[in-house]
Scaffold this motif. Sequence first.
Motif, PDB file in Angstrom:
ATOM      1  N   TYR A  11      37.595  47.562  42.895  1.00 24.00           N
ATOM      2  CA  TYR A  11      37.967  47.274  44.276  1.00 24.00           C
ATOM      3  C   TYR A  11      36.711  47.194  45.122  1.00 24.00           C
ATOM      4  O   TYR A  11      35.773  47.954  44.926  1.00 24.00           O
ATOM      5  CB  TYR A  11      38.847  48.400  44.829  1.00 24.00           C
ATOM      6  CG  TYR A  11      40.189  48.518  44.156  1.00 24.00           C
ATOM      7  CD1 TYR A  11      41.304  47.896  44.693  1.00 24.00           C
ATOM      8  CD2 TYR A  11      40.342  49.269  42.989  1.00 24.00           C
ATOM      9  CE1 TYR A  11      42.546  48.016  44.089  1.00 24.00           C
ATOM     10  CE2 TYR A  11      41.570  49.387  42.372  1.00 24.00           C
ATOM     11  CZ  TYR A  11      42.674  48.756  42.925  1.00 24.00           C
ATOM     12  OH  TYR A  11      43.891  48.873  42.320  1.00 24.00           O
ATOM     13  N   PRO A  12      36.692  46.305  46.107  1.00 26.68           N
ATOM     14  CA  PRO A  12      35.537  46.252  47.004  1.00 26.68           C
ATOM     15  C   PRO A  12      35.649  47.344  48.062  1.00 26.68           C
ATOM     16  O   PRO A  12      36.743  47.686  48.481  1.00 26.68           O
ATOM     17  CB  PRO A  12      35.685  44.874  47.661  1.00 26.68           C
ATOM     18  CG  PRO A  12      37.169  44.658  47.702  1.00 26.68           C
ATOM     19  CD  PRO A  12      37.705  45.291  46.427  1.00 26.68           C
ATOM     20  N   LEU A  13      34.533  47.884  48.458  1.00 26.31           N
ATOM     21  CA  LEU A  13      34.538  48.832  49.573  1.00 26.31           C
ATOM     22  C   LEU A  13      33.977  48.191  50.841  1.00 26.31           C
ATOM     23  O   LEU A  13      33.714  48.876  51.807  1.00 26.31           O
ATOM     24  CB  LEU A  13      33.728  50.080  49.211  1.00 26.31           C
ATOM     25  CG  LEU A  13      34.399  51.040  48.256  1.00 26.31           C
ATOM     26  CD1 LEU A  13      33.476  52.214  47.940  1.00 26.31           C
ATOM     27  CD2 LEU A  13      35.717  51.543  48.817  1.00 26.31           C
ATOM     28  N   GLU A  20      42.614  47.845  53.351  1.00 28.21           N
ATOM     29  CA  GLU A  20      42.303  46.490  52.894  1.00 28.21           C
ATOM     30  C   GLU A  20      41.542  46.517  51.565  1.00 28.21           C
ATOM     31  O   GLU A  20      41.782  45.692  50.693  1.00 28.21           O
ATOM     32  CB  GLU A  20      41.456  45.742  53.929  1.00 28.21           C
ATOM     33  CG  GLU A  20      42.220  45.128  55.040  1.00 28.21           C
ATOM     34  CD  GLU A  20      41.299  44.322  55.933  1.00 28.21           C
ATOM     35  OE1 GLU A  20      40.633  43.391  55.438  1.00 28.21           O
ATOM     36  OE2 GLU A  20      41.237  44.651  57.128  1.00 28.21           O
ATOM     37  N   CYS A  21      40.612  47.457  51.433  1.00 28.11           N
ATOM     38  CA  CYS A  21      39.809  47.563  50.207  1.00 28.11           C
ATOM     39  C   CYS A  21      40.687  47.827  48.990  1.00 28.11           C
ATOM     40  O   CYS A  21      40.466  47.264  47.915  1.00 28.11           O
ATOM     41  CB  CYS A  21      38.782  48.689  50.326  1.00 28.11           C
ATOM     42  SG  CYS A  21      37.496  48.400  51.539  1.00 28.11           S
ATOM     43  N   LEU A  26      39.590  43.211  42.961  1.00 34.61           N
ATOM     44  CA  LEU A  26      38.921  41.936  42.716  1.00 34.61           C
ATOM     45  C   LEU A  26      38.798  41.663  41.223  1.00 34.61           C
ATOM     46  O   LEU A  26      38.619  40.524  40.815  1.00 34.61           O
ATOM     47  CB  LEU A  26      37.534  41.919  43.369  1.00 34.61           C
ATOM     48  CG  LEU A  26      37.534  41.866  44.889  1.00 34.61           C
ATOM     49  CD1 LEU A  26      36.108  41.763  45.417  1.00 34.61           C
ATOM     50  CD2 LEU A  26      38.382  40.724  45.419  1.00 34.61           C
ATOM     51  N   PHE A  27      38.894  42.709  40.429  1.00 30.11           N
ATOM     52  CA  PHE A  27      38.854  42.557  38.975  1.00 30.11           C
ATOM     53  C   PHE A  27      39.777  43.600  38.371  1.00 30.11           C
ATOM     54  O   PHE A  27      39.746  44.763  38.773  1.00 30.11           O
ATOM     55  CB  PHE A  27      37.423  42.762  38.457  1.00 30.11           C
ATOM     56  CG  PHE A  27      37.311  42.672  36.964  1.00 30.11           C
ATOM     57  CD1 PHE A  27      37.387  41.448  36.329  1.00 30.11           C
ATOM     58  CD2 PHE A  27      37.142  43.805  36.203  1.00 30.11           C
ATOM     59  CE1 PHE A  27      37.296  41.349  34.951  1.00 30.11           C
ATOM     60  CE2 PHE A  27      37.042  43.723  34.825  1.00 30.11           C
ATOM     61  CZ  PHE A  27      37.116  42.497  34.196  1.00 30.11           C
ATOM     62  N   GLN A  28      40.602  43.148  37.436  1.00 30.17           N
ATOM     63  CA  GLN A  28      41.509  44.080  36.762  1.00 30.17           C
ATOM     64  C   GLN A  28      41.787  43.557  35.360  1.00 30.17           C
ATOM     65  O   GLN A  28      42.066  42.380  35.181  1.00 30.17           O
ATOM     66  CB  GLN A  28      42.815  44.194  37.544  1.00 30.17           C
ATOM     67  CG  GLN A  28      43.821  45.126  36.912  1.00 30.17           C
ATOM     68  CD  GLN A  28      45.002  45.348  37.815  1.00 30.17           C
ATOM     69  OE1 GLN A  28      44.864  45.899  38.885  1.00 30.17           O
ATOM     70  NE2 GLN A  28      46.166  44.904  37.384  1.00 30.17           N
ATOM     71  N   LEU A 100      33.340  39.423  44.044  1.00 32.69           N
ATOM     72  CA  LEU A 100      32.854  40.748  43.672  1.00 32.69           C
ATOM     73  C   LEU A 100      31.347  40.706  43.416  1.00 32.69           C
ATOM     74  O   LEU A 100      30.590  41.514  43.957  1.00 32.69           O
ATOM     75  CB  LEU A 100      33.603  41.250  42.436  1.00 32.69           C
ATOM     76  CG  LEU A 100      33.199  42.607  41.886  1.00 32.69           C
ATOM     77  CD1 LEU A 100      33.420  43.704  42.911  1.00 32.69           C
ATOM     78  CD2 LEU A 100      33.986  42.905  40.617  1.00 32.69           C
ATOM     79  N   ILE A 101      30.914  39.756  42.623  1.00 29.88           N
ATOM     80  CA  ILE A 101      29.480  39.630  42.324  1.00 29.88           C
ATOM     81  C   ILE A 101      28.706  39.322  43.603  1.00 29.88           C
ATOM     82  O   ILE A 101      27.652  39.912  43.865  1.00 29.88           O
ATOM     83  CB  ILE A 101      29.231  38.551  41.252  1.00 29.88           C
ATOM     84  CG1 ILE A 101      29.869  38.961  39.916  1.00 29.88           C
ATOM     85  CG2 ILE A 101      27.729  38.299  41.076  1.00 29.88           C
ATOM     86  CD1 ILE A 101      29.884  37.859  38.869  1.00 29.88           C
TER      87      ILE A 101
END
Length: 180
Positions: A11-13, A20-21, A26-28, A100-101
């Motif tokens: 998850y993005p922070l 929202e985060c 973003l990847f699972q 994410l990257i």
Amino acid sequence: MPSYKLYFAMYPLWRSSLKECLDIPLFQIALLDDKGFEIYLPKDIDDEYAQSLIEKCREQFPLLSGDISFANMIISLNSHIAHDKSINSNFVLNMKIYKLIYGVALYKNELEAANNIYHLISRQISQWDADIFRYWYGEKEDYLRTLKEYAQNRELIIGNVQSNLSNPRIARTNRFKMTY
């Protein structure tokens, strides 16, 4: 008997709020057994089985093993894009990984990596269906223009990460460092 599917998720922070985060990763990716089937965790497990699952997680998800380099994170995520058919064939999942990257690159001040992601997206974006892209991300030109604003995006990411890290729910979690 109830059971739970095991996933590795990122998850993005850097979004504006913790809610929202944590809304959508973003990847699972699911944890797989030796035959390639998704593993379901039963409600009641013994210590030996739990330990074997922890080892399987470490094997399949090296990003969980502690501190990791930014380069190894990119290699791992790009490998999933290249080899996982469910990700490879789905531009929305590709975009999540690229975001994410991109976000991590800006946070780490790796502007060359952020620029590489920008160019990768801009090359591939013409192949993606305009209507579907518009539904998920807006107009392609606007999206690319926003990505190109590295300095503004970096300031926003850093501020949001600092704010979200101070949230008590996040402050209690294990932390790893991303090295260069």
